[in-house]
Design an enzyme around this catalytic site. Sequence first.
Site, PDB file in Angstrom:
ATOM      1  N   ILE A 164      97.615  83.593  51.879  1.00 12.00           N
ATOM      2  CA  ILE A 164      98.913  84.094  52.325  1.00 12.00           C
ATOM      3  C   ILE A 164      99.827  84.159  51.110  1.00 12.00           C
ATOM      4  CG2 ILE A 164      98.727  83.363  54.723  1.00 12.00           C
ATOM      5  CD1 ILE A 164     100.339  80.903  54.098  1.00 12.00           C
ATOM      6  N   ASP A 165     100.853  84.979  51.204  1.00 12.45           N
ATOM      7  CA  ASP A 165     101.736  85.224  50.075  1.00 12.45           C
ATOM      8  C   ASP A 165     102.413  83.948  49.579  1.00 12.45           C
ATOM      9  OD1 ASP A 165     101.147  87.854  50.385  1.00 12.45           O
ATOM     10  OD2 ASP A 165     103.088  88.446  51.212  1.00 12.45           O
ATOM     11  N   LYS A 166     102.780  83.969  48.331  1.00 11.00           N
ATOM     12  CA  LYS A 166     103.487  82.840  47.716  1.00 11.00           C
ATOM     13  C   LYS A 166     104.705  82.430  48.529  1.00 11.00           C
ATOM     14  CE  LYS A 166     106.267  81.741  43.618  1.00 11.00           C
ATOM     15  NZ  LYS A 166     106.735  82.214  42.287  1.00 11.00           N
ATOM     16  N   ARG A 267     104.632  92.842  56.192  1.00  8.94           N
ATOM     17  CA  ARG A 267     105.812  93.327  55.477  1.00  8.94           C
ATOM     18  C   ARG A 267     105.820  94.853  55.406  1.00  8.94           C
ATOM     19  NH1 ARG A 267     105.186  89.694  50.174  1.00  8.94           N
ATOM     20  NH2 ARG A 267     107.252  90.525  49.641  1.00  8.94           N
TER      21      ARG A 267
END
Length: 358
Positions: A164-166, A267
């Site tokens: 998953i994204d930072k 997103r």
Amino acid sequence: MKELDNIEDLDLLDVDEGFEAEESLFREVHITVDRGQSSVRIDKFLIDHLANTSRNKIQQAADAGAIKVNGKVVKSNYKVKPLEEVVITYNTPAYDNTIVPEDIPLDIVYEDDSLMVINKPAGLVVHPGCGNTHGTLINAVAWHLKDNPEFDPNDPQVGLVHRIDKNTSGLIVVAKTAFAKQHLGLQFFNKTTKRTYNAVVWGNVKDDTGTVIGNITRNPRNRLQMCVSADDSVGKHAVTHYRVLERLSYVSLVECNLETGRTHQIRVHMKHIGHILFNDDVYGGDEILKGTNFSKYSQFVRNCFKLCPRQALHAKTLGFVHPVTGEMMFFDSELPADFIAMVEAWRRYSSASAAYLE
């Protein structure tokens, strides 16, 4: 080395970095030009697609005949065309991605001999990459399992099953054995896992529920972004289901269910239907996109940005079949404090606005 801090699940950027030459002094990097790429000089193109390099190094490579397009040597002023195969060999040592144990706190939701489920905080990169050489989730896992002789953090057969994204918080599963990683990886590949995210998006989402279907590819005008392709033959198939949980004046709290796991999928898909994630600085959500022109409102939104200083996205639930027991496992995480504080602020604003209009 590919940048790994902004990748969701197993979906990697379409840059195939090949072998390292003797003593790792040179790298050969292969790049397929996107179908929607505009005509641009190859030196500019490579600057936009290579990390940790410079125009001078690319110029040196061109002068040495080390840049090829479709197998033919080209100069730095050559203009790339869609779908061409670009290969550059240049003398930048490849990033040493050896994972070393680091004593970083972990919020471990569940652990047994086969796997770990971790609640990742926002701001923590999941895996070392260019610009993030240490201090990652997998460095922390390596420390936690440093006394486990069967777990080698540098063995690709174990470790992260998805990413998953930072700046996304939430649940992530780590495999401690090769069998567990293969078993869990197949579940993600076959789309049998159960995953939901909570997000705050700009605008009043019209329908209570909906599905976004659209291939996701890199944005040819901004290498930091992904986008929905207008051409069904370009990009990777992606499906996101959403449900509105709460409408809060100029933003909405939604639940997103991933059928696929593409880079920046939620997103990108939410932006595609006109609802950019709140405070998403990559896609423009860190601007005031909905609301009034009153200075008090502008100050309120800026305060909300400070309360949740990242994109408002949390991987809330995760479900899968245990690779050894065959049991269906399901985990639900609490929303983090920054997310809750921002949502509560919008609730107060929405309630006050409604009372004013009565």
